[in-house]
Design a protein around this motif. Structure first.
Motif, short mmCIF file in Angstrom:
data_model
loop_
_atom_site.label_atom_id
_atom_site.label_comp_id
_atom_site.label_asym_id
_atom_site.label_seq_id
_atom_site.Cartn_x
_atom_site.Cartn_y
_atom_site.Cartn_z
N PHE A 263 60.48 -92.39 14.18
CA PHE A 263 59.41 -92.00 15.09
C PHE A 263 59.51 -90.52 15.46
CE2 PHE A 263 57.57 -91.43 19.29
CZ PHE A 263 56.31 -91.99 19.13
N THR A 264 60.69 -90.08 15.91
CA THR A 264 60.82 -88.68 16.33
C THR A 264 60.72 -87.73 15.15
OG1 THR A 264 63.24 -88.84 16.25
CG2 THR A 264 62.18 -89.25 18.36
N GLN A 265 61.22 -88.14 13.99
CA GLN A 265 61.10 -87.28 12.82
C GLN A 265 59.64 -87.07 12.44
OE1 GLN A 265 64.11 -87.65 9.48
NE2 GLN A 265 64.38 -89.62 10.50
N LEU A 266 58.89 -88.16 12.41
CA LEU A 266 57.47 -88.04 12.04
C LEU A 266 56.69 -87.28 13.10
CD1 LEU A 266 56.75 -91.57 10.51
CD2 LEU A 266 57.25 -89.42 9.32
N ALA A 267 57.08 -87.43 14.36
CA ALA A 267 56.41 -86.68 15.42
C ALA A 267 56.63 -85.18 15.25
CB ALA A 267 56.90 -87.14 16.79
N VAL A 268 57.88 -84.80 14.95
CA VAL A 268 58.16 -83.38 14.72
C VAL A 268 57.41 -82.89 13.49
CG1 VAL A 268 59.96 -81.73 14.12
CG2 VAL A 268 60.38 -83.42 15.90
N GLY A 269 57.42 -83.70 12.44
CA GLY A 269 56.70 -83.31 11.23
C GLY A 269 55.21 -83.15 11.46
N GLN A 270 54.64 -84.05 12.25
CA GLN A 270 53.21 -83.96 12.58
C GLN A 270 52.92 -82.69 13.38
OE1 GLN A 270 51.04 -86.05 11.40
NE2 GLN A 270 49.42 -86.58 12.87
N TYR A 271 53.82 -82.36 14.30
CA TYR A 271 53.66 -81.14 15.10
C TYR A 271 53.67 -79.91 14.19
CZ TYR A 271 54.91 -77.34 18.27
OH TYR A 271 54.94 -76.14 18.95
N LEU A 272 54.64 -79.85 13.28
CA LEU A 272 54.74 -78.70 12.38
C LEU A 272 53.53 -78.60 11.46
CD1 LEU A 272 58.52 -78.95 11.39
CD2 LEU A 272 57.50 -77.33 12.99
N ALA A 273 52.97 -79.75 11.08
CA ALA A 273 51.85 -79.75 10.13
C ALA A 273 50.52 -79.43 10.79
CB ALA A 273 51.77 -81.12 9.44
N THR A 274 50.37 -79.72 12.08
CA THR A 274 49.05 -79.63 12.71
C THR A 274 48.94 -78.58 13.81
OG1 THR A 274 49.55 -81.35 14.36
CG2 THR A 274 48.64 -82.07 12.23
N GLN A 275 50.07 -78.09 14.32
CA GLN A 275 50.04 -77.17 15.45
C GLN A 275 50.51 -75.76 15.02
OE1 GLN A 275 48.71 -78.21 18.37
NE2 GLN A 275 48.39 -80.12 17.25
N PRO A 276 50.06 -74.73 15.72
CA PRO A 276 50.49 -73.35 15.41
C PRO A 276 51.90 -73.09 15.95
CG PRO A 276 49.00 -73.33 17.27
CD PRO A 276 49.06 -74.76 16.81
N TRP A 277 52.90 -73.67 15.30
CA TRP A 277 54.25 -73.65 15.85
C TRP A 277 54.85 -72.25 15.88
CZ3 TRP A 277 58.08 -72.13 12.40
CH2 TRP A 277 57.81 -72.26 11.04
N ARG A 278 54.44 -71.40 14.97
CA ARG A 278 54.95 -70.02 15.01
C ARG A 278 54.44 -69.30 16.27
NH1 ARG A 278 53.99 -71.10 9.64
NH2 ARG A 278 55.67 -70.60 8.15
N GLU A 279 53.19 -69.55 16.63
CA GLU A 279 52.65 -68.95 17.85
C GLU A 279 53.34 -69.52 19.08
OE1 GLU A 279 50.52 -66.40 17.99
OE2 GLU A 279 50.78 -66.41 15.80
N GLN A 280 53.69 -70.80 19.03
CA GLN A 280 54.40 -71.40 20.17
C GLN A 280 55.78 -70.77 20.33
OE1 GLN A 280 53.30 -73.63 22.52
NE2 GLN A 280 55.23 -73.01 23.48
N ILE A 281 56.44 -70.48 19.22
CA ILE A 281 57.74 -69.80 19.31
C ILE A 281 57.58 -68.42 19.92
CG2 ILE A 281 59.59 -68.78 17.91
CD1 ILE A 281 59.36 -71.21 16.06
N LYS A 282 56.50 -67.72 19.55
CA LYS A 282 56.25 -66.41 20.16
C LYS A 282 56.05 -66.55 21.67
CE LYS A 282 54.14 -64.23 16.09
NZ LYS A 282 52.88 -63.64 15.53
N SER A 283 55.37 -67.59 22.10
CA SER A 283 55.18 -67.82 23.54
C SER A 283 56.51 -68.06 24.23
CB SER A 283 54.24 -69.01 23.76
OG SER A 283 52.96 -68.76 23.23
N PHE A 284 57.36 -68.86 23.61
CA PHE A 284 58.69 -69.08 24.17
C PHE A 284 59.45 -67.76 24.28
CE2 PHE A 284 58.69 -73.73 22.76
CZ PHE A 284 58.69 -74.21 24.06
N ARG A 285 59.36 -66.94 23.24
CA ARG A 285 60.10 -65.67 23.25
C ARG A 285 59.66 -64.79 24.41
NH1 ARG A 285 59.42 -63.33 17.27
NH2 ARG A 285 60.42 -61.54 18.28
N GLU A 286 58.36 -64.70 24.65
CA GLU A 286 57.86 -63.88 25.75
C GLU A 286 58.28 -64.45 27.09
OE1 GLU A 286 56.45 -60.92 25.51
OE2 GLU A 286 56.85 -61.14 23.36
N LEU A 287 58.23 -65.76 27.22
CA LEU A 287 58.63 -66.40 28.47
C LEU A 287 60.11 -66.14 28.77
CD1 LEU A 287 57.62 -69.86 29.73
CD2 LEU A 287 60.05 -69.38 29.51
N TYR A 288 60.96 -66.32 27.75
CA TYR A 288 62.39 -66.12 27.97
C TYR A 288 62.74 -64.65 28.13
CZ TYR A 288 62.80 -71.03 26.60
OH TYR A 288 62.66 -72.39 26.52
#
Length: 410
Positions: A263-288
């Motif tokens: 379940f968690t593997q497929l959830a992570v895979g779905q997130y990577l396949a459908t969401q702008p995860w690189r942009e989310q990492i940039k948001s984390f970088r700015e926040l931190y």
């Protein structure tokens, strides 16, 4: 295995009135939680029969391909067949240690080093030998001298454990020249390198640094995790290993948990396949980055003379050194009484070192709370300095051994 003597204090430190500069918890509220909720619901609806079933001991093949894409950002070109998905990178570390360590074998580790790793090495009865660092990371000359002395004395060195990027707890990063030198030293000595890299994509300036594994596919086992770039609650990490090590990892994984959570593997895979995860990492970088700046700015203004600290270019942590005569573990109860918490430095050494050090985390509290926490902490340290000047050094040496505060503080 030793229970931490400071766990009770951190139970108090979790109260809302206490500013915790201790926990290494990612700020998951920065995720688009509504989208994650929809993603998970859709996963159950569309692929529930697979997501809720047993899976492969090596991990979901599609997710392993996606992990290779993530690692490519750090210069790693890998085959998905060499990736083993684990329950967080902590399990990967445990499995590697189980495979390689017999009681009395030596593990080399930076001094200070990640408390969760030291606990694992201790549980398998390894002898941890720390290698000195400075603001540019592990010192190659110290590594070479340590390896030579240990091998000359007949010790079996099984691997070097290193966190090259924004190290936990010191916050420092190994520079490019030293990375090449460390790889060459270990290659000549026949010492495996275990590269633990949970923070590598969370740098505040420029592109991610090239991983050690990118320049040595046979001599490096690379450990990665989605805990810092997505969410730790999924408990999805991985190891990228040479073929022979990969095979042993799969066997050890199946022995430990039979199979991962599909379940968690497929959830992570779905997130990577459908969401702008690189942009989310940039948001984390700015926040931190904002929170890092708040912590460093408050330290610059408020800390009394004699205190020094690292200035991380990414990650979660600052490593502070107290003036002579002060002991971080002795100060902790007084700090908690003043409603601020940190992790004493002794937890990051296997030999009782780090008495004058403390780890300060900036990843979770809001910037204003960070500044208030530093104000409270500075007041405690100033009081300790007055007591030292009046009565002399009252510090109690930290006891040898690993003192693990718990997963929320790792």
């Amino acid at each position: 295995m030793v229970a931490s003597e400071i766990r009770a204090l951190f139970a108090v430190a979790s109260r809302p009135e206490v500013v915790s500069l201790a926990g290494g918890m990612p700020y998951v509220n920065a995720l688009p939680l509504d989208l994650v909720s929809e993603l998970v619901a859709d996963l159950v609806t569309s692929r529930g029969s697979v997501a809720l079933q047993y899976g492969s001991g090596q991990g979901d093949p599609a997710l392993r391909e996606q992990i290779c894409e993530v690692m490519r950002m750090e210069g790693i070109e890998a085959n998905a067949d060499d990736v083993v998905v684990t329950v967080g990178s902590q399990q990967a570390l445990d499995l590697i240690t189980r495979i390689f360590i017999d009681p009395g074998d030596v593990v080399l580790a930076e001094g200070p080093s990640y408390v969760g790793a030291l606990g694992t090495f201790s549980a398998y009865q390894a002898k941890v030998v720390h290698v000195a660092m400075d603001d540019q990371g592990l010192i190659p000359e110290a590594l070479a001298q340590t390896i030579y002395a240990l091998q000359a004395a007949g010790n079996r060195i099984k691997f070097l454990y290193t966190i090259p990027n924004f190290q936990n707890p010191a916050g420092v990063t190994m520079n490019e020249v030293r990375r090449r030198q460390v790889l060459e030293i270990c290659r000549r000595a026949g010492v495996l390198v275990v590269e633990d890299n949970p923070y590598g994509l969370l740098g505040f300036d420029g592109e991610p640094m090239r991983a050690l594994r990118a320049d040595d596919s046979e001599g490096v086992v690379y450990l990665g995790s989605f805990s810092k770039t997505l969410a730790p609650g999924f408990r999805v990490g991985w190891a990228l290993a040479p073929h022979a090590v990969r095979d042993k990892l799969v066997l050890a994984m199946e022995s430990a948990v039979l199979s991962h959570s599909s379940f968690t593997q497929l959830a992570v895979g779905q997130y990577l396949a459908t969401q702008p995860w690189r942009e989310q990492i940039k948001s984390f970088r700015e926040l931190y980055r904002e929170r890092r700046d708040a912590l460093l700015g408050a330290l610059d203004v408020l800390m009394p003379p004699g205190c020094t600290w690292t200035r991380p270019a990414g990650g979660f942590f600052v490593w502070m050194t107290l003036p002579e005569g002060l002991n971080s573990k002795a100060i902790l109860p007084r700090a908690v009484a003043e409603r601020v918490a940190f992790v004493p430095g002794t937890g990051f050494y296997s030999d009782g070192g780090g008495a004058r050090n403390m780890r300060l985390s900036f990843c979770y509290p809001e910037p204003d709370r960070i500044k208030e926490g530093v104000r409270r902490l500075a007041g405690v340290i100033e009081q300790e300095l007055r007591l030292r000047d009046t009565f002399g050094t009252g510090s109690t040496p930290g006891r040898a051994g690993v003192d693990t505060p718990g997963p929320d503080l790792a």
